[in-house]
Design a protein around this motif. Structure first.
Motif, mmCIF file in Angstrom:
data_model
loop_
_atom_site.group_PDB
_atom_site.id
_atom_site.type_symbol
_atom_site.label_atom_id
_atom_site.label_comp_id
_atom_site.label_asym_id
_atom_site.label_seq_id
_atom_site.Cartn_x
_atom_site.Cartn_y
_atom_site.Cartn_z
ATOM 1 N N ARG A 5 5.870 0.845 3.666
ATOM 2 C CA ARG A 5 5.226 -0.089 2.730
ATOM 3 C C ARG A 5 3.931 -0.644 3.331
ATOM 4 N NH1 ARG A 5 7.181 -2.315 -1.856
ATOM 5 N NH2 ARG A 5 6.174 -4.218 -2.551
ATOM 6 N N ARG A 6 3.938 -0.936 4.625
ATOM 7 C CA ARG A 6 2.723 -1.429 5.297
ATOM 8 C C ARG A 6 1.617 -0.383 5.282
ATOM 9 N NH1 ARG A 6 4.945 -4.611 10.644
ATOM 10 N NH2 ARG A 6 6.166 -6.119 9.474
ATOM 11 N N ILE A 7 1.973 0.858 5.555
ATOM 12 C CA ILE A 7 0.985 1.937 5.539
ATOM 13 C C ILE A 7 0.429 2.120 4.133
ATOM 14 C CG2 ILE A 7 0.699 4.444 5.766
ATOM 15 C CD1 ILE A 7 2.681 4.264 8.138
ATOM 16 N N ARG A 8 1.299 2.087 3.124
ATOM 17 C CA ARG A 8 0.874 2.244 1.739
ATOM 18 C C ARG A 8 -0.084 1.121 1.334
ATOM 19 N NH1 ARG A 8 5.883 3.073 -0.774
ATOM 20 N NH2 ARG A 8 6.081 0.869 -1.173
ATOM 21 N N LYS A 9 0.239 -0.109 1.744
ATOM 22 C CA LYS A 9 -0.611 -1.259 1.428
ATOM 23 C C LYS A 9 -1.971 -1.136 2.120
ATOM 24 C CE LYS A 9 -0.602 -6.272 1.422
ATOM 25 N NZ LYS A 9 0.162 -7.475 1.775
ATOM 26 N N LEU A 10 -1.970 -0.761 3.389
ATOM 27 C CA LEU A 10 -3.209 -0.599 4.135
ATOM 28 C C LEU A 10 -4.057 0.526 3.555
ATOM 29 C CD1 LEU A 10 -4.958 -1.361 6.562
ATOM 30 C CD2 LEU A 10 -3.640 0.274 7.905
ATOM 31 N N GLU A 11 -3.423 1.655 3.199
ATOM 32 C CA GLU A 11 -4.136 2.786 2.608
ATOM 33 C C GLU A 11 -4.792 2.372 1.288
ATOM 34 O OE1 GLU A 11 -1.708 5.841 0.725
ATOM 35 O OE2 GLU A 11 -2.862 7.323 1.843
ATOM 36 N N THR A 12 -4.082 1.588 0.483
ATOM 37 C CA THR A 12 -4.602 1.150 -0.807
ATOM 38 C C THR A 12 -5.773 0.197 -0.614
ATOM 39 O OG1 THR A 12 -2.427 1.414 -1.813
ATOM 40 C CG2 THR A 12 -4.002 0.035 -2.982
ATOM 41 N N LEU A 13 -5.639 -0.770 0.280
ATOM 42 C CA LEU A 13 -6.731 -1.716 0.544
ATOM 43 C C LEU A 13 -7.962 -0.996 1.077
ATOM 44 C CD1 LEU A 13 -4.791 -4.700 2.152
ATOM 45 C CD2 LEU A 13 -5.839 -4.615 -0.116
ATOM 46 N N LEU A 21 -9.661 8.713 -0.524
ATOM 47 C CA LEU A 21 -8.514 9.446 -1.036
ATOM 48 C C LEU A 21 -7.232 8.649 -0.822
ATOM 49 C CD1 LEU A 21 -7.295 12.158 -2.109
ATOM 50 C CD2 LEU A 21 -7.131 12.836 0.292
ATOM 51 N N VAL A 22 -6.401 8.569 -1.852
ATOM 52 C CA VAL A 22 -5.073 7.973 -1.752
ATOM 53 C C VAL A 22 -4.081 9.027 -2.199
ATOM 54 C CG1 VAL A 22 -3.520 6.221 -2.677
ATOM 55 C CG2 VAL A 22 -5.871 5.628 -2.181
ATOM 56 N N GLU A 34 3.638 5.408 -13.174
ATOM 57 C CA GLU A 34 4.158 4.077 -12.836
ATOM 58 C C GLU A 34 3.876 3.752 -11.362
ATOM 59 O OE1 GLU A 34 5.651 0.399 -13.054
ATOM 60 O OE2 GLU A 34 5.326 1.726 -14.758
ATOM 61 N N LEU A 35 4.025 4.733 -10.490
ATOM 62 C CA LEU A 35 3.719 4.515 -9.076
ATOM 63 C C LEU A 35 2.235 4.211 -8.882
ATOM 64 C CD1 LEU A 35 5.866 7.321 -7.434
ATOM 65 C CD2 LEU A 35 6.289 4.868 -7.390
ATOM 66 N N GLN A 36 1.402 4.860 -9.663
ATOM 67 C CA GLN A 36 -0.035 4.606 -9.586
ATOM 68 C C GLN A 36 -0.347 3.188 -10.079
ATOM 69 O OE1 GLN A 36 -2.358 7.861 -11.039
ATOM 70 N NE2 GLN A 36 -4.208 6.650 -11.172
ATOM 71 N N ARG A 37 0.297 2.750 -11.159
ATOM 72 C CA ARG A 37 0.108 1.376 -11.660
ATOM 73 C C ARG A 37 0.609 0.356 -10.650
ATOM 74 N NH1 ARG A 37 1.143 3.751 -16.646
ATOM 75 N NH2 ARG A 37 3.386 3.460 -16.477
ATOM 76 N N GLU A 38 1.702 0.686 -9.950
ATOM 77 C CA GLU A 38 2.256 -0.197 -8.925
ATOM 78 C C GLU A 38 1.240 -0.432 -7.804
ATOM 79 O OE1 GLU A 38 5.433 0.808 -5.576
ATOM 80 O OE2 GLU A 38 6.330 0.772 -7.585
ATOM 81 N N ARG A 39 0.493 0.594 -7.460
ATOM 82 C CA ARG A 39 -0.497 0.496 -6.388
ATOM 83 C C ARG A 39 -1.773 -0.196 -6.812
ATOM 84 N NH1 ARG A 39 -1.080 4.851 -1.998
ATOM 85 N NH2 ARG A 39 1.069 5.173 -1.472
ATOM 86 N N PHE A 40 -2.278 0.161 -7.987
ATOM 87 C CA PHE A 40 -3.613 -0.278 -8.378
ATOM 88 C C PHE A 40 -3.655 -1.232 -9.563
ATOM 89 C CE2 PHE A 40 -4.302 3.913 -6.391
ATOM 90 C CZ PHE A 40 -5.130 3.517 -5.367
#
Length: 63
Positions: A5-13, A21-22, A34-40
């Protein structure tokens, strides 16, 4: 917070500030959009961000 989850959050930021690229990995029981909406959020990824959806064929572990 799990390391994934930390890596995903850092990658998104990072992608939101610098563009880039994500990669979103999803399994057979997941909704990729839905996963894309969850991120962005509802607006989707910002300009300059490329989202690569990868179906792994393996269900995600629930956190």
């Amino acid at each position: 917070m799990s390391i994934k989850r930390r890596i995903r959050k850092l990658e998104t930021l990072q992608s939101k500030t610098n563009g880039g690229l994500v990669i979103i990995a999803y399994g057979p029981n997941d909704d990729a959009k839905e996963l894309q909406r969850e991120r962005f959020g509802l607006d989707g990824p910002p300009l300059g961000v490329t989202v690569l959806l990868v179906n792994t064929g393996v269900s995600r572990s629930k956190e």
